[in-house]
Design a protein around this motif. Structure first.
Motif: not given
Length: 648
Positions: A590-596
């Motif tokens: 989720v953190a990576l999804f948010n950043y990307f």
């Protein structure tokens, strides 16, 4: 579906099936809880029993000793490099003796390189499966080679090339049923090791969806960036219209102009590529921290280079061909007379690209919200028990003094309740198919998770009994069982209370049914579980405390633990932390999804900002006339914003 099986299946497969070249079995060395060398004592090792073939089937880098025959002596062990250094420093580990549980001497015969971070093997100490077999038989009379009831082993098969996996699965089923005919619901699924990281054995997702999701985001970022470049290149084309016209007048062909602009783009991309590679190397540690992985960027790797140059080539073609065609296609006379500004400045194609760009951004925003809500749902859903302010720890030698320890702890401030069980409620561990019950059809069975508990375990966790009664602690409870709803459904019993039930060799009666509860990730269905009263088998103590006095409660438990376990390290874990670990990968995703997604949205906004600024610059005369006629700065800003909102 489980990733474990019974102990005999591997050796029997090698013995009976010609297509099986070799087999490897692995199981946890739970009987070893303390390791000592001189004054160094550790209790956090990930120790396992492995078959000797482990070192020939898998390619391991041997740093010391000989891995060809690692278990040539009794009670031999193989250590990883990090573990060897922890105990022996920089001196040679081969020939040294570790004491396990202060009673079993383990001789180090080899040291291997540490397992990679992305490996499913994360062992620190590897002992002999043959020693475990002998120890179980002599100490408990348990012959694991004839045990088809306990599913506690990982089995790997080395096969001949061209072996049919579905056919081999059926042969394994037949071997199992030949030794335990009632296990009609047991089905072996064989999976190539190369697919085990991203797929389950039945072909369902185990991580491939995540890979596809981030690949899709990467493609969206790629498309958005290309749209930005095309839009800004075509929007600014009019600034070079006279240059192109003059080149054509003095004899330049369209193909020459096309390649001129194409090469200009290549030069720009080369500079951008160098910056991108630098940023990739620089930000890899940050990415590893965000993703919870330990990726190593090797820019010389063939796979990396192939993907990298494919992406660069695709971006170059997608972003440079159309602007180059447009710029090289200007009509000289019209360009010199300034008659092409409107047709380029308001080109419909550019506006369509902007709309597509922001459609992608809206999709990413919606997806981000959806993924975050899904994770929040899993974290906050009622699990069927109360895990708040509960921590647990392995009792070890303290378990024989449990009642005295419990009485002492309940006197301490901040400790509300104490209970015990075999294993943790969030990971019940053992599974078995050795069961029988009233109304059981011939050759029918089901796999269940058996849990040895004390009489107050269900009330401690505030689990809901929907039928029958709880354990009372009386001697006859040793033949009583409480099933969850999933176990009742699997058995087919309509009115289970008072019915006969047999678990292993324990013949007894069902006295209660507990509401289904989640003892694994929410991504898994709830499996059958059976509680049985066997406090002598309990090895984990559970303590409920208060948020204000948790530290005092932990200190009181540690004092009692040290009283009976001496030097053994005191380790505990709150159930909330264990539950978070179940979704650690999802939290990172989720953190990576948010950043990307944020990067993609940011790039879209940059593109729109660039177009808006250029639009304002191209309408300088209009803005000047409006100012002369009395328009305010705010009025012009509002007009430009309205135009951007309508068109872009």
């Amino acid at each position: 579906m489980w990733t474990v099986d019974v102990a005999p299946i591997g050796p029997l497969a090698k013995e009976e099936l010609p297509e099986v070249v070799d087999q490897v079995r692995i199981t946890s060395a739970n009987d070893f809880t303390l390791f000592r060398y001189e004054d160094k004592v550790f209790g956090d090792e990930n120790a396992v029993y492995v078959a000797p073939s482990f070192f020939s089937v898998f390619d391991l880098a041997v740093l010391e000793g000989k891995a060809a025959h690692p278990f040539s002596v009794a009670n031999a062990v193989v250590l990883t490099k990090k573990t060897a250094q922890k105990y022996f420093g920089e001196t040679s580990a081969v020939g040294k003796v570790l004491m396990a549980n202060d009673s079993v001497p383990l001789t180090v015969t080899a040291v291997v390189a540490d397992f990679p971070h992305n490996s499913s093997f994360n062992f620190s100490i590897m002992a002999s499966m043959n020693d475990f077999t002998t120890r179980e038989l002599s100490a408990h009379g348990h012959d694991i080679m004839n045990d088809f009831t306990n599913f506690n082993y990982q089995t790997f098969l080395l096969l001949k090339p061209g072996t049919s996996l579905p056919a081999l699965s059926k042969k394994l089923d037949a071997i199992h049923l030949a030794h335990k005919a009632e296990d009609t619901d047991v089905e072996y699924l064989i999976q190539p090791l190369s697919k085990s990281h991203l797929y389950n054995a039945d072909g369902t997702d185990r991580g491939m969806k995540t890979v596809k999701m981030f690949f899709a985001i990467a493609i969206l970022i790629f498309v958005i960036a290309c749209i930005n470049y095309v839009n800004l290149s075509t929007a600014r084309a009019m600034l070079r219209a006279k240059e192109v016209s003059m080149r054509k007048i003095i004899g330049a062909a369209r193909i020459q102009l096309f390649f001129q602009f194409f090469v200009e783009t290549i030069i720009l991309f080369v500079i951008a590529t160098l910056i991108a590679v630098f940023l990739m190397v620089l930000l890899t540690p940050v990415f590893n921290q965000l993703s919870g992985k330990q990726m190593i960027l090797n820019v010389a790797d063939k796979s990396f280079l192939m993907v990298f140059f494919t992406a660069i080539s695709g971006t170059l073609l997608a972003a440079s061909v159309y602007p180059a065609l447009l710029l090289s296609g200007f009509e000289p006379l019209k360009a010199l007379k300034g008659k092409i500004s409107n047709s380029i400045g308001d080109v419909l194609f550019r506006k369509i690209l902007v709309v597509v760009q922001f459609v992608f951004s809206v999709v990413l925003i919606a997806s981000t919200i959806f993924v975050a809500r899904q994770l929040r749902y899993m974290q906050n859903k009622d699990l069927g028990y109360d895990k708040e302010q509960v921590f647990g720890m392995g009792m070890r030698d303290m378990k024989v003094h449990y009642e005295a320890v419990k009485a002492e702890l309940l006197k301490q401030p901040g400790i509300e309740n104490v209970t015990r069980s075999m294993g943790n409620i969030m990971w019940l561990g053992n599974i078995t198919g050795s069961n029988d019950w009233d109304g059981k059809e011939p050759n029918a069975t089901f796999i269940t998770y058996p849990v040895a508990v004390d009489q107050n375990f269900l009330s401690f966790y505030k689990m809901k009994l929907i039928q029958g009664e709880d354990f009372t602690g009386m001697p006859n409870d040793s033949t009583h069982f409480i099933l969850n709803e999933a176990a009742v459904r699997e058995s087919g019993m309509q009115d289970p209370i008072g019915k006969r039930y047999k678990l292993w060799d324990i013949e007894g009666t069902i006295i209660g049914v507990v509401k289904d509860f989640h003892f694994a990730s929410m991504k898994e269905k709830i499996h059958p579980a059976v509680f049985y009263y066997a406090p002598n088998k309990a090895n984990v103590m559970h303590i409920r405390t208060t948020s204000q006095q948790a530290s005092q409660a932990i200190s009181a438990v540690e004092n009692q633990f040290k009283k009976y376990n001496g030097e053994y390290p005191f380790n505990y874990a709150f159930q909330d932390d264990i539950y978070k670990c179940l979704y650690e990968s999802e939290l990172h995703e989720v953190a990576l999804f948010n950043y990307f997604s944020g990067i993609a949205i940011f790039i879209s906004c940059l593109g729109l900002l660039g177009l808006t600024v250029f639009t304002a610059q191209s309408r300088t005369k209009e803005i000047g006339i409006r100012k002369v006629l009395g328009s305010s700065t705010w009025g012009i800003v509002r007009l430009m914003a309205l135009i951007s909102c309508v068109w872009y």
